[in-house]
Each structure stands twice: as C-alpha cells, then as structure tokens.
Design a protein around this motif. Structure first.
Motif, PDB file in Angstrom:
ATOM      1  N   TYR A  57     -27.039 -19.796  25.890  1.00 10.07           N
ATOM      2  CA  TYR A  57     -28.355 -19.185  25.987  1.00 10.07           C
ATOM      3  C   TYR A  57     -28.838 -18.770  24.606  1.00 10.07           C
ATOM      4  CZ  TYR A  57     -26.951 -18.929  30.850  1.00 10.07           C
ATOM      5  OH  TYR A  57     -26.504 -19.230  32.098  1.00 10.07           O
ATOM      6  N   LYS A  58     -30.127 -18.912  24.371  1.00 14.45           N
ATOM      7  CA  LYS A  58     -30.707 -18.558  23.085  1.00 14.45           C
ATOM      8  C   LYS A  58     -31.658 -17.378  23.257  1.00 14.45           C
ATOM      9  CE  LYS A  58     -28.864 -22.135  20.957  1.00 14.45           C
ATOM     10  NZ  LYS A  58     -27.819 -21.973  19.916  1.00 14.45           N
ATOM     11  N   THR A  59     -31.633 -16.473  22.276  1.00 12.49           N
ATOM     12  CA  THR A  59     -32.633 -15.407  22.269  1.00 12.49           C
ATOM     13  C   THR A  59     -33.977 -16.019  21.920  1.00 12.49           C
ATOM     14  OG1 THR A  59     -32.351 -14.916  19.934  1.00 12.49           O
ATOM     15  CG2 THR A  59     -30.888 -13.766  21.461  1.00 12.49           C
TER      16      THR A  59
ATOM     17  N   TYR B 244     -29.228 -11.654  25.821  1.00 16.25           N
ATOM     18  CA  TYR B 244     -30.080 -12.816  25.597  1.00 16.25           C
ATOM     19  C   TYR B 244     -31.384 -12.653  26.357  1.00 16.25           C
ATOM     20  CZ  TYR B 244     -25.738 -14.843  23.892  1.00 16.25           C
ATOM     21  OH  TYR B 244     -24.578 -15.070  23.203  1.00 16.25           O
TER      22      TYR B 244
ATOM     23  N   ASP C  85     -33.217 -15.197  27.361  1.00 16.04           N
ATOM     24  CA  ASP C  85     -33.446 -16.350  28.209  1.00 16.04           C
ATOM     25  C   ASP C  85     -33.647 -15.920  29.660  1.00 16.04           C
ATOM     26  OD1 ASP C  85     -32.244 -18.561  30.076  1.00 16.04           O
ATOM     27  OD2 ASP C  85     -32.739 -19.578  28.197  1.00 16.04           O
TER      28      ASP C  85
ATOM     29  N   TYR D  21     -30.773 -16.568  31.970  1.00 12.39           N
ATOM     30  CA  TYR D  21     -29.664 -15.631  31.741  1.00 12.39           C
ATOM     31  C   TYR D  21     -29.944 -14.293  32.420  1.00 12.39           C
ATOM     32  CZ  TYR D  21     -25.945 -13.100  29.365  1.00 12.39           C
ATOM     33  OH  TYR D  21     -24.817 -12.367  29.104  1.00 12.39           O
TER      34      TYR D  21
ATOM     35  N   GLN E 173     -34.211 -16.951  18.321  1.00 18.24           N
ATOM     36  CA  GLN E 173     -33.456 -18.156  18.015  1.00 18.24           C
ATOM     37  C   GLN E 173     -34.211 -19.420  18.464  1.00 18.24           C
ATOM     38  OE1 GLN E 173     -29.865 -17.039  20.026  1.00 18.24           O
ATOM     39  NE2 GLN E 173     -28.781 -16.610  18.116  1.00 18.24           N
TER      40      GLN E 173
ATOM     41  N   GLN F 170     -21.951 -19.352  25.861  1.00 17.12           N
ATOM     42  CA  GLN F 170     -22.869 -19.035  24.774  1.00 17.12           C
ATOM     43  C   GLN F 170     -23.951 -20.112  24.587  1.00 17.12           C
ATOM     44  OE1 GLN F 170     -22.440 -16.040  23.076  1.00 17.12           O
ATOM     45  NE2 GLN F 170     -21.024 -15.734  24.771  1.00 17.12           N
TER      46      GLN F 170
END
Length: 497
Positions: free
Chosen positions: A487-489, A426, A428, A431, A492, A485
C-alpha cells in the motif's frame, strides 16, 4: 461503598454518587465475612453504611465483636447497630483513622471517581498515599484506592482483609504501580470477579471485584475466580479456605501472580507471547477533541444559521456515540441528525485574525458566561481556540456496549471526546477498509477486554494509550493483508507522477 436497591430519582442517585454509597448484597457479604472471621474476636468495617457486613457477621458468628465507622450519621442510626457486640462511631476513615492495627478488616469503600474530589482533598490524599507507600500515584485514582491503601496500612501481622472494589482498581493507569506495592508487602490469596449476569451492583455502571489479602509473606500463585451466578457457592468456597473446588457456577483457576499483574487482575488469564500484532503496528490513536464547553462550541445547523457564522470557522463533527448506529458514518447519517436538530457542527477558530463580526459577538457571549475561567479552557492561550485534529478515517466509540465499536468515517467528521481517532499508517482506501474490517472482526473485538476498563452490563472503556495495545490475531492480519507493504500513502502515490 458499592444497597441492593438504588433510588429511581436522579437527584437522590447523585447524592449517593457524591458519598460513594452503593450497598453490598448478602450472598457477597457472607462470603467476604467468612474469610476474615478466622482467628479473630473483632471485625473492623471502615465504611459501615447500613450494616451489610454486620448482618452477615451476625449470621455466621454472632460472638465476634464488630467495630464500624462511617461519615454518614444517618446510616449509623440503623436498628442493626443496637447489638451488644457492636460499636459504631461517626468518624472519617481517611482523615482520622483509628490509631491501632486490626486482625480483620472488611469494606465496600466509598466509590467516588477522581473528578468528584476537590483539589484540597486530592492534595491530602496524595500526601497520605506517599506517607504509606513511599511513592506517588496518578491523580486519576478514585477515592476508593486511598481507602484501600489506608486499610492495608492498618492490617496487623497475619491479619486478613476483604475488600470489594470497582474493576478500575486493576485497570486504571495507576494500577500496575499500586499492585506491585501490594503484592510485595502483602499476600494476595484470592481474587473474585463476576459475570455480568451475577454482578453484585446491577444498577451501578461498574464491575465489581473482591480481594482477599493477608498480612503475611507474598505468594506467587493465587486463586482467581469468576462467579457466574449469585448464590451460596461463593460463600462455601471461601469458607473452605479456597480448598473445595467442585462448584457448578464458579470458575476456579490457579494463576501466576506475575501474569495476573501483567494482564490485570480483573481480566482472565492471557498468554502474552501469543500476540504478534497490535493496533499500533497499523495505526496511530488519538483521543477526540476536548472543547471544554460542548454546549458552546458544538452547534446545530439552526444555531449556525441564526448566529450567521461563516463556513471557514466551522467543521463537521460528531459528539455522541448514540448518534452513530452502525459501523459506518455517512453524510446521510449526518443529515438525519441535522433533521433531528442534533449538533453536528464544531466552531473551530485557528487564530484571532480575521474573525468575523458575528463570531466576535458570539465569543463575547461566551466570555459573559464565564467560559474562559473553566478549568480546561483557561489553559489555552486563546480560550476559544480548541484542539486541532485531522479527519480520522476510523472512529472508535470510547465507551460502548455494541459488538462493533470501530466506525468507518465516510462522512469526514472530526470527533469529540466520546470517540478516539484512528489514523492508519497508509492512506490507501483499500487499506483503510481492510483495517476497519480487521478491527471489527469478533476476535479483535473480544481482545478489547484485555486492554480496556470494564464497567457494568458489559461496557468497556479503552483509553488511547491502551487501544494502541489491543492485539489483532495474526490470521486476521493475514486475512486482510495488513502486514503486506504494497500500500502507498497519498504522498508516495503523487511521487510516481
């Protein structure tokens, strides 16, 4: 062979490296000799050197004959070889081994890494290995591996072999295949490792390991020892046929062969079922950029200015682990390196289109230097087009002694091959920060020894495919929220708008 005292002169040291000559201390030679002298009247040493093992033999049982060979005629002129029970000759053990079997073989084989072996010799070694084992071995195996296999091939029924080898014998990419063959055809009785304070070769950048092997039926439980001090306890333990276990400075363990092969015989016992998470669950690992000629492609700001190279052909880069002093690399750190005239800029050309005149002139100088003919470079379609890497959020020091080996790349540099690139799954920022903290946790750092190649003074080298496998303790994963799960790329996140 891995002499108690190495020369300070660099050129003399390099000569030793080319021959692989590093001499074995007495407290180790006596232990090794004590294993093989049982039920024999002849000891064979295929890497005789200056007679370290003969000296031990004369102390333990001078009635046993000694046969030694070496390719260095000067070491065979040593006074110790003038004994009646001793015969030595100038002979190449790899190319011209004795045509007989032996009941007792002992050696500290030449320690020559694969990059010091020429291509003609590599082909010979490859064919030799196939002839003995029936299969090929990875070309990155050092000369000592072939020496080891040649010696095993000359071991008579119920004969004994004692070899002291570098730890990469158990940790290299070739190791699993090699040891499956050895332990199927021979009886591995005991493995001896050393604490870094008791290393037999303190000035050599490798860890040593001793193998005690019989030509008999294989066993499934072996003795695994760690010597914490350099003293006579190791000799006494081996002399007892590994039966006496009441020693202060020896850690003595019974170990399942299957587990030892899976973990690596140079490493302590591990319960592989304990590991739920590994680095490859949270990130992708790649090695840094291999330029093939750092002195040409990796430049200082002064060089860039003098050469007048346009900015579009340049990338901020880091080349040496010693240039990173903490677990973060910032733009301020890069500026300090620039002030000290350290290279921080990589010449990165994507194609032969739109190359400026100044770059073309510099490339012409590279051609005059013969760079296109260098082994790595000549494999490229365009010799000056080096590998591409996205900027990795986290760097890993390829070979180091520091506790914190993972580096948060806040400077946005691309690394050369002294580093590995770590790309979290990810993008983020939280993260990435959490992953870096988790990787630098002492419990995770400790696990590097389970997957890395160990060297002298506590150094560890971890290849990309092995760093993938480093275990991250489950409670560390939970502590830093790595398995959640949420966290967003970046891609995304953009889709939300």
């Amino acid at each position: 062979m891995i002499h108690q005292k190495l020369p300070n002169n660099w050129q003399e040291r390099e000569k030793l490296r080319d021959k692989g000559q590093f001499w074995t201390p007495e407290w180790v030679t006596k232990a090794m000799i004590s294993y093989i002298v049982k039920d024999t009247d002849l000891v064979f040493d295929p890497a005789a050197g200056k007679g370290a093992f003969l000296n031990a033999l004369l102390q333990i049982n001078p009635s046993i004959n000694y046969y030694g060979i070496d390719i260095d005629k000067y070491v065979l002129e040593d006074e110790i070889y003038q004994k009646n029970s001793c015969f030595v000759e100038l002979r190449d053990f790899i190319k011209n081994p004795p045509q007989k079997k032996f009941n007792a073989i002992i050696a500290n084989p030449p320690y020559i890494r694969h990059h010091r072996i020429d291509e003609k010799m590599k082909q010979f070694l490859k064919e030799l290995f196939i002839k003995i084992t029936g299969f090929t071995i990875d070309g990155r195996a050092g000369y000592h591996i072939y020496f080891f296999v040649q010696a095993l091939n000359l071991l008579d029924k119920n004969g004994r072999l004692a070899f002291i080898m570098p730890a990469d014998t158990c940790e290299g990419i070739f190791a699993q295949k090699l040891w499956q063959w050895i332990t199927k055809n021979y009886c591995l009785e005991c493995v001896v490792t050393f604490h870094e304070n008791a290393t037999p070769f303190p000035k050599v950048d490798t860890n040593a390991i001793i193998f005690f092997i019989k030509k008999s039926e294989p066993v499934q439980i072996i003795k695994w020892i760690k010597a914490n001090e350099a003293n006579e306890e190791l000799f006494n333990f081996v002399k007892s046929d590994f039966k006496d276990t009441n020693y202060i400075t020896l850690e003595i363990n019974n170990r399942e062969l299957k587990e030892g092969l899976a973990t690596g015989l140079s490493r302590p016992k591990q319960n592989h079922c304990d590991f739920k998470y590994h680095l490859n669950d949270f990130a992708k690992v790649m090695r840094g950029i291999a330029t093939g000629a750092n002195d040409f492609f990796f430049l200082t700001t002064q060089q860039v200015q003098e050469l007048a190279i346009p900015e579009e052909f340049l990338k901020l880069a880091i080349g040496r682990t010693k240039d990173v002093t903490g677990d973060k690399l910032t733009i301020e750190d890069i500026k300090k390196l620039e002030e000290n005239n350290r290279p921080t800029i990589l010449l990165s050309i994507n194609s032969n289109d739109n190359i400026s005149e100044s770059v073309a002139n510099y490339l012409e100088e590279g051609e005059k230097l013969g760079l296109p003919d260098r082994p790595l470079i000549k494999q490229r379609k365009l010799w000056y087009k080096i590998e591409y890497r996205e900027v990795p959020p986290i760097l890993f020091a390829y070979l180091g002694r520091r506790n914190s080996r993972f580096i948060k790349n806040e400077a946005g540099v691309v690394p050369l091959t002294s580093f590995l690139c770590i790309y979290p799954i990810y993008d983020d920022e939280l993260y990435i920060a959490n992953l870096c903290e988790a990787l630098n946790d002492p419990e995770t750092i400790k696990n590097l020894r389970l997957v890395g190649k160990s060297y002298g003074s506590g150094a560890i080298k971890v290849e990309p495919r092995n760093l993938d496998k480093v275990p991250i303790p489950e409670h560390i994963v939970d502590k830093y929220n790595l398995s959640r799960q949420k966290y967003k790329t970046k891609s995304q996140q953009l889709e939300l708008f």
